[in-house]
Enzyme design. Structure first.
Site, PDB file in Angstrom:
ATOM      1  N   ASP A 186     -49.794 -61.417  72.943  1.00 34.44           N
ATOM      2  CA  ASP A 186     -51.165 -60.985  72.651  1.00 34.44           C
ATOM      3  C   ASP A 186     -51.223 -59.552  72.099  1.00 34.44           C
ATOM      4  O   ASP A 186     -50.583 -58.652  72.638  1.00 34.44           O
ATOM      5  CB  ASP A 186     -52.017 -61.027  73.924  1.00 34.44           C
ATOM      6  CG  ASP A 186     -52.077 -62.414  74.553  1.00 34.44           C
ATOM      7  OD1 ASP A 186     -51.311 -63.301  74.124  1.00 34.44           O
ATOM      8  OD2 ASP A 186     -52.895 -62.605  75.474  1.00 34.44           O
TER       9      ASP A 186
ATOM     10  N   HIS B 211     -54.618 -58.297  70.888  1.00 36.08           N
ATOM     11  CA  HIS B 211     -55.967 -57.892  71.326  1.00 36.08           C
ATOM     12  C   HIS B 211     -56.464 -56.589  70.698  1.00 36.08           C
ATOM     13  O   HIS B 211     -56.868 -55.658  71.393  1.00 36.08           O
ATOM     14  CB  HIS B 211     -56.034 -57.800  72.853  1.00 36.08           C
ATOM     15  CG  HIS B 211     -56.206 -59.131  73.522  1.00 36.08           C
ATOM     16  ND1 HIS B 211     -57.210 -60.013  73.175  1.00 36.08           N
ATOM     17  CD2 HIS B 211     -55.492 -59.740  74.495  1.00 36.08           C
ATOM     18  CE1 HIS B 211     -57.105 -61.104  73.911  1.00 36.08           C
ATOM     19  NE2 HIS B 211     -56.072 -60.966  74.713  1.00 36.08           N
TER      20      HIS B 211
ATOM     21  N   ASP C 255     -54.238 -64.546  70.101  1.00 39.21           N
ATOM     22  CA  ASP C 255     -55.032 -63.456  70.698  1.00 39.21           C
ATOM     23  C   ASP C 255     -54.847 -62.132  69.935  1.00 39.21           C
ATOM     24  O   ASP C 255     -54.384 -61.131  70.482  1.00 39.21           O
ATOM     25  CB  ASP C 255     -54.722 -63.282  72.196  1.00 39.21           C
ATOM     26  CG  ASP C 255     -55.440 -64.333  73.039  1.00 39.21           C
ATOM     27  OD1 ASP C 255     -55.966 -65.307  72.461  1.00 39.21           O
ATOM     28  OD2 ASP C 255     -55.474 -64.191  74.274  1.00 39.21           O
TER      29      ASP C 255
ATOM     30  N   ASP D 189     -60.464 -59.172  69.950  1.00 44.28           N
ATOM     31  CA  ASP D 189     -61.198 -58.964  71.216  1.00 44.28           C
ATOM     32  C   ASP D 189     -60.514 -57.909  72.091  1.00 44.28           C
ATOM     33  O   ASP D 189     -59.309 -57.696  72.013  1.00 44.28           O
ATOM     34  CB  ASP D 189     -61.355 -60.267  72.021  1.00 44.28           C
ATOM     35  CG  ASP D 189     -62.388 -61.212  71.407  1.00 44.28           C
ATOM     36  OD1 ASP D 189     -63.267 -60.724  70.676  1.00 44.28           O
ATOM     37  OD2 ASP D 189     -62.295 -62.427  71.661  1.00 44.28           O
ATOM     38  N   ARG D 190     -61.321 -57.303  72.929  1.00 46.70           N
ATOM     39  CA  ARG D 190     -60.891 -56.282  73.902  1.00 46.70           C
ATOM     40  C   ARG D 190     -60.535 -54.949  73.257  1.00 46.70           C
ATOM     41  O   ARG D 190     -61.120 -53.929  73.572  1.00 46.70           O
ATOM     42  CB  ARG D 190     -59.736 -56.774  74.778  1.00 46.70           C
ATOM     43  CG  ARG D 190     -60.080 -57.999  75.589  1.00 46.70           C
ATOM     44  CD  ARG D 190     -59.324 -58.026  76.924  1.00 46.70           C
ATOM     45  NE  ARG D 190     -59.814 -59.095  77.767  1.00 46.70           N
ATOM     46  CZ  ARG D 190     -59.191 -60.257  77.931  1.00 46.70           C
ATOM     47  NH1 ARG D 190     -58.049 -60.474  77.320  1.00 46.70           N
ATOM     48  NH2 ARG D 190     -59.722 -61.179  78.717  1.00 46.70           N
TER      49      ARG D 190
ATOM     50  N   ASN E 235     -56.641 -68.538  72.623  1.00 48.13           N
ATOM     51  CA  ASN E 235     -57.980 -68.887  73.106  1.00 48.13           C
ATOM     52  C   ASN E 235     -59.046 -67.914  72.600  1.00 48.13           C
ATOM     53  O   ASN E 235     -60.235 -68.227  72.609  1.00 48.13           O
ATOM     54  CB  ASN E 235     -58.011 -68.968  74.634  1.00 48.13           C
ATOM     55  CG  ASN E 235     -57.633 -67.670  75.305  1.00 48.13           C
ATOM     56  OD1 ASN E 235     -56.580 -67.100  75.024  1.00 48.13           O
ATOM     57  ND2 ASN E 235     -58.478 -67.185  76.195  1.00 48.13           N
ATOM     58  N   HIS E 236     -58.629 -66.720  72.140  1.00 48.80           N
ATOM     59  CA  HIS E 236     -59.612 -65.780  71.587  1.00 48.80           C
ATOM     60  C   HIS E 236     -59.909 -66.033  70.114  1.00 48.80           C
ATOM     61  O   HIS E 236     -60.825 -65.421  69.563  1.00 48.80           O
ATOM     62  CB  HIS E 236     -59.159 -64.334  71.803  1.00 48.80           C
ATOM     63  CG  HIS E 236     -59.418 -63.858  73.204  1.00 48.80           C
ATOM     64  ND1 HIS E 236     -60.525 -63.120  73.561  1.00 48.80           N
ATOM     65  CD2 HIS E 236     -58.719 -64.072  74.349  1.00 48.80           C
ATOM     66  CE1 HIS E 236     -60.496 -62.884  74.861  1.00 48.80           C
ATOM     67  NE2 HIS E 236     -59.422 -63.440  75.361  1.00 48.80           N
TER      68      HIS E 236
ATOM     69  N   HIS F 296     -49.578 -70.718  72.609  1.00 45.99           N
ATOM     70  CA  HIS F 296     -50.260 -69.553  73.152  1.00 45.99           C
ATOM     71  C   HIS F 296     -50.222 -69.531  74.683  1.00 45.99           C
ATOM     72  O   HIS F 296     -49.906 -68.514  75.289  1.00 45.99           O
ATOM     73  CB  HIS F 296     -51.720 -69.475  72.685  1.00 45.99           C
ATOM     74  CG  HIS F 296     -52.449 -68.330  73.327  1.00 45.99           C
ATOM     75  ND1 HIS F 296     -52.095 -67.020  73.107  1.00 45.99           N
ATOM     76  CD2 HIS F 296     -53.459 -68.294  74.242  1.00 45.99           C
ATOM     77  CE1 HIS F 296     -52.861 -66.224  73.840  1.00 45.99           C
ATOM     78  NE2 HIS F 296     -53.698 -66.963  74.539  1.00 45.99           N
TER      79      HIS F 296
ATOM     80  N   ARG G  32     -59.477 -70.159  85.487  1.00 44.22           N
ATOM     81  CA  ARG G  32     -60.020 -69.624  84.235  1.00 44.22           C
ATOM     82  C   ARG G  32     -61.246 -70.425  83.767  1.00 44.22           C
ATOM     83  O   ARG G  32     -61.934 -70.015  82.846  1.00 44.22           O
ATOM     84  CB  ARG G  32     -58.975 -69.679  83.124  1.00 44.22           C
ATOM     85  CG  ARG G  32     -57.837 -68.690  83.267  1.00 44.22           C
ATOM     86  CD  ARG G  32     -56.932 -68.820  82.049  1.00 44.22           C
ATOM     87  NE  ARG G  32     -55.708 -68.026  82.112  1.00 44.22           N
ATOM     88  CZ  ARG G  32     -55.575 -66.813  81.601  1.00 44.22           C
ATOM     89  NH1 ARG G  32     -56.608 -66.215  81.034  1.00 44.22           N
ATOM     90  NH2 ARG G  32     -54.414 -66.182  81.651  1.00 44.22           N
TER      91      ARG G  32
ATOM     92  N   HIS H 272     -50.505 -65.177  76.717  1.00 42.65           N
ATOM     93  CA  HIS H 272     -51.735 -65.494  77.461  1.00 42.65           C
ATOM     94  C   HIS H 272     -51.910 -64.760  78.787  1.00 42.65           C
ATOM     95  O   HIS H 272     -53.013 -64.633  79.290  1.00 42.65           O
ATOM     96  CB  HIS H 272     -51.805 -67.015  77.692  1.00 42.65           C
ATOM     97  CG  HIS H 272     -53.134 -67.545  78.142  1.00 42.65           C
ATOM     98  ND1 HIS H 272     -54.318 -67.206  77.527  1.00 42.65           N
ATOM     99  CD2 HIS H 272     -53.465 -68.418  79.141  1.00 42.65           C
ATOM    100  CE1 HIS H 272     -55.315 -67.852  78.126  1.00 42.65           C
ATOM    101  NE2 HIS H 272     -54.826 -68.571  79.107  1.00 42.65           N
TER     102      HIS H 272
END
Length: 272
Positions: free
Chosen positions: A58, A60, A86, A89-90, A118-119, A168, A216, A243
């Site tokens: 990831d 991010h 991923d 995001d973040r 998943n992002h 992922h 989750r 992940h």
């Protein structure tokens, strides 16, 4: 219509600006996403890769970590890369991260592969920052729309040298064989359940066998027995996934059958 714009795109200039953390124009982003979608349209759900390849977890939106990673492990196309999803995001530079990675994919299609995390969905990016960042940096959501439409085209898994299965997040009760992944229709938003959701949401569990409910709210947890069976049925040796944050950068479990990789710049998993 796109007119003559497609021929005008200077990829090397785009890459140069991306490395400097500059924003591309809206038109450039749309053209790049269009080109990568054309390229991915014919790419299978499970991409076969050769070693050596550097596998990255990831990101991010951590642009400077990504640049440092290229500095440490080699830039594209000198080093082959597989990213496990991923990208956004973040972190605060999601736009710059995904812009650079998309540029590199269009420029060096045989050197870099991006899997879907998943992002990489419309729903999650509206909650965890990427949507807001796009609107803040561009004044509207057109760039977000271009990128999230592109995300529907990303591959969901890869197999390195017929031995390492890369994804992922994890495995799925709906998927016993790699062939079952190969026939999924991936070209849409990831649903809340089913095989595609599980591949980008599930986590290994060292305490429990079998598939169990995940806290989750999507995907499952899966035990060592599940990994063992999946590898055996498919003639594979290892599952490589991201992940989850691991403090050391990577974590090996299930008697060396599964690794989690997290992309602090010094921790890339080299295959071959």
């Amino acid at each position: 219509g796109r007119g003559g714009w497609g021929r005008m795109l200077n990829l090397d200039s785009c890459i140069e600006r991306c490395y400097r953390c500059e924003l591309l124009s809206e038109l450039e982003v749309e053209e790049l996403c269009f080109r990568l979608k054309e390229q991915l349209m014919d790419t299978p759900n499970v991409k076969a890769l050769k070693a050596p390849v550097t596998v990255v977890g990831d990101i991010h939106g951590q642009f400077y970590d990504l640049v440092e990673l290229f500095r440490v492990s080699g830039t594209c196309p000198d080093t082959n890369y597989l990213f496990l999803g991923d990208y956004v995001d973040r972190g605060i530079h999601s736009v710059q991260v995904i812009s650079l990675l998309v540029c590199l994919c269009v420029r060096y299609p045989n050197r870099i592969t991006l899997l879907r995390g998943n992002h990489e969905t419309r729903q999650i990016t509206q909650v965890y920052g990427f949507y807001a960042e796009c609107v803040r940096k561009y004044g509207d959501a057109r760039v977000w729309t271009a990128f999230t439409d592109l995300f529907d085209f990303l591959c969901v898994s890869a197999v390195i040298e017929d031995t390492v299965f890369c994804v992922h997040a994890g495995l799925s009760p709906s998927v016993l064989t790699v062939e079952q992944i190969a026939v999924l229709d991936r070209f849409h938003e990831i649903p809340s359940d089913g095989a595609l959701a599980d591949l980008v949401w599930s986590d290994p569990d060292q305490q429990r066998e079998g598939f169990n409910q995940s806290n989750r709210g999507a995907g499952y947890t899966f035990g060592e027995d599940i990994v063992e069976r999946f590898l055996q049925v498919n003639g594979l040796q290892h599952v490589l996934r991201a992940h989850q944050l691991c403090m050391e950068g990577y974590q090996v479990m299930f008697s060396d059958r599964l690794s989690t990789v997290w992309s602090a710049p010094n921790y890339c998993y080299r295959c071959g």
